[in-house]
Design a protein around this motif. Structure first.
Motif, PDB file in Angstrom:
ATOM      1  N   SER A 145      29.612  71.594  84.532  1.00  0.00           N
ATOM      2  CA  SER A 145      30.550  71.638  83.399  1.00  0.00           C
ATOM      3  C   SER A 145      29.863  72.140  82.135  1.00  0.00           C
ATOM      4  O   SER A 145      30.455  72.113  81.060  1.00  0.00           O
ATOM      5  CB  SER A 145      31.115  70.243  83.155  1.00  0.00           C
ATOM      6  N   GLU A 146      28.634  72.554  82.243  1.00  0.00           N
ATOM      7  CA  GLU A 146      27.841  73.011  81.104  1.00  0.00           C
ATOM      8  C   GLU A 146      27.803  71.998  79.973  1.00  0.00           C
ATOM      9  O   GLU A 146      28.025  72.331  78.811  1.00  0.00           O
ATOM     10  CB  GLU A 146      28.328  74.377  80.632  1.00  0.00           C
ATOM     11  N   PRO A 195      22.365  70.088  80.888  1.00  0.00           N
ATOM     12  CA  PRO A 195      22.611  70.608  79.543  1.00  0.00           C
ATOM     13  C   PRO A 195      22.629  69.549  78.445  1.00  0.00           C
ATOM     14  O   PRO A 195      22.137  69.789  77.351  1.00  0.00           O
ATOM     15  CB  PRO A 195      23.977  71.287  79.680  1.00  0.00           C
ATOM     16  N   GLN A 196      23.196  68.363  78.729  1.00  0.00           N
ATOM     17  CA  GLN A 196      23.196  67.324  77.693  1.00  0.00           C
ATOM     18  C   GLN A 196      21.920  66.478  77.715  1.00  0.00           C
ATOM     19  O   GLN A 196      21.806  65.537  76.942  1.00  0.00           O
ATOM     20  CB  GLN A 196      24.386  66.385  77.863  1.00  0.00           C
ATOM     21  N   GLY A 240      31.666  72.344  68.953  1.00  0.00           N
ATOM     22  CA  GLY A 240      30.529  72.510  69.862  1.00  0.00           C
ATOM     23  C   GLY A 240      31.007  72.728  71.286  1.00  0.00           C
ATOM     24  O   GLY A 240      32.202  72.892  71.542  1.00  0.00           O
ATOM     25  N   THR A 241      30.063  72.761  72.194  1.00  0.00           N
ATOM     26  CA  THR A 241      30.432  72.994  73.593  1.00  0.00           C
ATOM     27  C   THR A 241      30.257  71.763  74.468  1.00  0.00           C
ATOM     28  O   THR A 241      30.910  71.627  75.486  1.00  0.00           O
ATOM     29  CB  THR A 241      29.566  74.124  74.199  1.00  0.00           C
ATOM     30  N   THR A 242      29.360  70.838  74.091  1.00  0.00           N
ATOM     31  CA  THR A 242      29.110  69.685  74.953  1.00  0.00           C
ATOM     32  C   THR A 242      29.898  68.471  74.480  1.00  0.00           C
ATOM     33  O   THR A 242      30.371  68.418  73.333  1.00  0.00           O
ATOM     34  CB  THR A 242      27.613  69.311  74.959  1.00  0.00           C
ATOM     35  N   LEU A 243      30.011  67.493  75.378  1.00  0.00           N
ATOM     36  CA  LEU A 243      30.695  66.258  74.994  1.00  0.00           C
ATOM     37  C   LEU A 243      29.916  65.534  73.892  1.00  0.00           C
ATOM     38  O   LEU A 243      30.516  64.945  72.991  1.00  0.00           O
ATOM     39  CB  LEU A 243      30.873  65.359  76.229  1.00  0.00           C
TER      40      LEU A 243
END
Lengths: 441, 398
Positions: free
Chosen positions: A119-120, A208-209, A429-432
């Motif tokens: 999920s990037e 990624p996170q 942003g892109t991440t949670l």
């Protein structure tokens, strides 16, 4: 000049397998088709929600020794569905409830890290524990731990997971020099705890996170402490402004002991809602949903859990049973037990007498009404009030219909929150972790 | 579809089955952990009308040693969970089957069962499962629940009991999954407003499995999936696994090295199947393939990769390097020995996958040995396996 207003965080809970979810409504569609999950996730993303949330239950609920048949039954494996949703959404966070009692840390850590890659950077894990041997009958590891032990085990589970997630250096794959990976950048984990003994190398590169967002839902003292130490989000159940403020203050205060700052733990109570063009219409819609949620058979079944006996001969539209509760044995499995049934029964009797309520009316009265009832404008204002008043950082919304239950909220309430300047119009942003305004790792 | 039509699957893993294949990746190795890399591969396989793709998996790091990591950095190391990877790709495809590997040794059978059933729901009936035993002591140490003896090639006799147990446990795990997949009748959900009942609970069944390794009560938490029984496919090399496959699987992957051996293995598999009821096993042969239209080019490419890796590619399956026409000839020859399909392991991705989809497939189509378009929607349908009724359904209908 005013300071910037505190931002609201919103999440969408896929309708669950209890009577909050109304299946008798003609608009109710499949609880298992991927299209239902997709519709709700896409709606949440259209509304710029922080994340989409799936609950879990690893054994079907039973009442009186038989599978409970009055509510929605049947769910997929959470992470598998979220991986599918990662392919049809771009920014929405994807949160899975995964039990720490009936799983092994290495495997859960690996699956969550996988979801974070696929999920990037949008994966989250709602850590839950169970102690019931009933669910344990489906697994190698039974569950026979008392509450304190459950949290110790969960804390150890998360600690070990974090070691695994941290075991690959971030740049391990920027090897060069004819190498795919720098083997020295893959750390060897060697963990010896009370509940787990694990050694070896993890197979998933740092995600990624860094690690998935951790959600925690327990409300006990142990649960709050666990959250203060470990969690990024608390999924709480404090419905009123006063309760919410007390909880919020208590939990945020606990953070300092772990060297954490207030913004590092977001408090998001579960919330239900009913909307209308006027306050009166909203109240009528809310009442109608409550009647749908508490059908005649559900009212009887609900009372049986307190009375501990078969009361199916009683008329749900008549008065409460004249017999007293049978305390010998519980009738419900796979649900949180009701603590003091004699006291509850006495309280309900008094209430029913005072307000002249039938069985069904009583159950409607004593089981949660919606958190937010009103016009889109008043609901938006109320949500804002909770957040600005430090009773919450946002809400996990639980719609009562699959899959369209969030449509109205996204179409009518979200724009008003955006107008108030308290909710994002676009994802920044892109991440949670970005959405939740958590520090990056 | 005529009987003569072959089934074709492709096994996806890392940058391909040659340990040096990653060296031709356009970017850094990170790409292997991104969904878009796999999405492109599966889209290519679907463009080639292939039956299904498989995804390798394992808990430990890949290694050239018999048990445990080798500390090498010059080959691909690291893998994503295969079930989740397959599910991530499901909404991006419409016809191709998705068959992830999941271990029977460590993963709870209940979790595997609901994971694969959920993949079947997400994909609309295209899920399979490749059960695999994990004999390694180093994998067991990652879980910490059991201690296994070290796997040493020189001590295989001593390990006989251990391996027998793993296969017995694997058979139990598949049995549990199959029972759980049947534990909801197809018509269990009734939504009967008059009686307030969402389900007819007489159509949900406890599976009450009791075995040497675990007990599972059931029923599943997941309603019966589009295929009812997702396809179970196993890779087998020996007599013990043949018996496991005959008992548990729908598809078996075998590794003959020539047509005569193919015929012999088909015979042994059919022998192991004695007493099996229902559909017979679909027998697929595994091949590692390097495919180039230009004669000699595939072998040269393989030789270059061998040199980069410092060793000749070693494989349990036959390693083929040649033209699409030569490969088509081989596949048709083995078909005469009783092989019904192939699982091709591309030497390098995406190059040799394209060699299959754009080179081999047209040749087979011209020979009338491969489909011209997708017909069946489900994976079972494509393999000619009917959708079975639930095993408990009649009991419930009393």
């Amino acid at each position: 000049m005013s300071t910037p207003r505190k931002q609201v965080h919103l999440a969408a809970h896929f309708p669950g397998v209890n009577n909050t979810t109304v299946w008798t409504d003609p608009r109710s569609k499949s609880q298992i088709d991927f299209s239902s999950f997709r519709h709700l996730a896409e709606t949440a993303e259209r509304g710029r929600f922080d994340f989409f949330f799936l609950a879990e239950g690893l054994r079907l609920r039973e009442l009186k020794g038989r599978i409970h048949d009055l509510d929605v039954v049947g769910r997929p494996e959470s992470l598998t569905v979220l991986a599918g949703l990662a392919g049809v959404t771009e920014r929405l966070g994807l949160a899975a409830t995964v039990n720490a009692t009936f799983n092994e840390p290495y495997e859960v850590a690996r699956r969550l890290a996988t979801l974070d890659h696929l999920s990037e950077g949008r994966a989250a894990w709602n850590v839950v524990t169970t102690s019931d041997a009933f669910t344990g009958e489906n697994f190698r590891r039974g569950g026979f731990l008392d509450r304190a032990d459950r949290y110790r085990r969960a804390a150890e589970f998360v600690r070990l997971s974090r070691e695994l997630w941290d075991s690959w250096e971030p740049d391990a794959l920027e090897a060069g020099d004819g190498r795919f990976v720098r083997p020295e950048a893959i750390g060897e984990v060697s963990f010896e705890g009370r509940h787990f003994t694990v050694s070896g190398g993890f197979t998933v590169p740092r995600s990624p996170q860094g690690r998935p967002v951790i959600i925690q839902a327990g409300d006990s003292d142990e649960g709050r402490e666990f959250a203060a130490e470990t969690a990024d989000v608390i999924f709480s159940r404090h419905g009123t402004l006063e309760d919410g403020k007390a909880f919020y203050t208590d939990v945020k205060r606990r953070l300092a002991a772990y060297g954490r700052k207030p913004h590092e733990l977001k408090i998001m109570p579960a919330a239900t809602f009913a909307l209308g063009d006027t306050e009166e219409e909203a109240a009528e819609a809310a009442a109608e949903i409550r009647r749908q949620q508490v059908g005649p058979q559900t009212a009887i079944a609900f009372l049986e859990q307190v009375w501990g006996r078969d009361i199916s001969a009683y008329d749900p539209d008549g008065p409460l049973p004249d017999v007293d509760p049978d305390l010998s044995d519980g009738v419900s499995q796979g649900r949180v037990p009701i603590a003091d049934r004699t006291a509850v029964a006495a309280r309900w009797r008094a209430l029913a007498e005072e307000k002249k309520l039938t069985i069904r009316e009583l159950v409607i009265e004593v089981t949660g009404r919606q958190s937010f009832i009103g016009t889109p404008a008043s609901v938006a204002a109320r949500i804002d009030e909770f957040v600005q008043g430090d009773a919450a950082d946002g809400f996990i919304l639980v719609p009562h219909l699959t899959p369209g239950g969030l449509d109205d909220f996204v179409d009518r309430v979200v724009p008003l929150l955006q107008e108030r300047g308290v909710f994002r119009a676009e994802y920044a942003g892109t991440t949670l972790r970005d959405h939740l305004a958590l520090d990056s790792l | 579809m005529p009987d003569k039509s072959l089934h074709l699957a492709v096994a996806l893993d890392g940058a391909g089955w040659h340990p040096a294949a990653w060296r031709d990746l356009p970017g850094p190795g990170e790409e292997l952990f991104r969904a878009r890399y796999w999405a492109a591969l599966v889209a290519e396989a679907e463009r080639g009308l292939l039956d299904f793709v498989t995804f390798e998996d394992g808990f430990g790091l890949q290694s050239t040693l018999p048990d445990g990591p080798d500390g090498r950095g010059d080959q691909v190391r690291g893998r994503l969970d295969a079930v989740l990877l397959a599910s991530r790709l499901a909404p991006l495809t419409t016809r191709i089957g998705l068959v992830p590997t999941a271990t029977t040794t460590h993963t709870e059978p209940f979790h595997v069962a609901i994971g694969i059933a959920s993949l079947d729901h997400v994909s609309g009936g295209r899920a399979g499962w490749r059960p695999q035993v994990s004999p390694w002591s180093t994998d067991a140490a990652l879980l910490g629940r059991r201690t296994f003896p070290e796997l040493r090639p020189d001590a295989l006799d001593e390990l006989q009991g251990h391996v027998e147990d793993l296969f017995a446990e694997a058979a139990d795990a598949v049995e549990v999954a199959r029972r759980l997949w049947d534990s909801w009748d197809d018509d269990a959900e009734i939504r009967d407003v008059a009686t307030g009942r969402f389900i007819d609970r007489d159509k949900l069944h406890y599976i009450d499995f009791e075995g040497r390794f675990f007990d599972v009560k059931g029923p599943s938490i997941t309603p019966r999936s589009p295929q009812g029984q997702p396809v179970v496919a196993s890779l087998v090399h020996d007599v013990l696994p043949y018996a496991f496959a005959a008992r548990s699987s729908d598809v078996v992957f075998v590794t003959p090295h020539d047509a005569a051996e193919a015929a012999a293995i088909v015979g042994r598999v059919r022998e192991a199947e004695a007493g099996r009821t229902g559909e017979s096993l679909r027998i697929f042969a595994d091949l590692v393939v390097f495919v180039d239209p230009e004669p000699g080019a595939a072998a040269a490419r393989k030789a270059r990769l061998d040199e980069l890796d410092g060793a000749e590619l070693a494989s349990d399956a036959l390693v083929f390097a040649g033209t699409p026409a030569e490969l088509a000839g081989l596949l048709l020859e083995w078909r005469a020995a009783g092989i019904e399909g192939y699982r091709l392991r591309p030497g390098a991705l995406p190059y040799d996958l394209k060699g299959v989809t754009r080179g081999l497939v047209p040749h087979l189509q011209e020979a009338g040995a491969f489909r011209l378009r997708y017909d069946a929607v489900t994976l079972r349908g494509r393999l000619g396996l009917p959708r079975p009724a639930g095993r408990y359904a009649e009991e419930g209908a009393r």
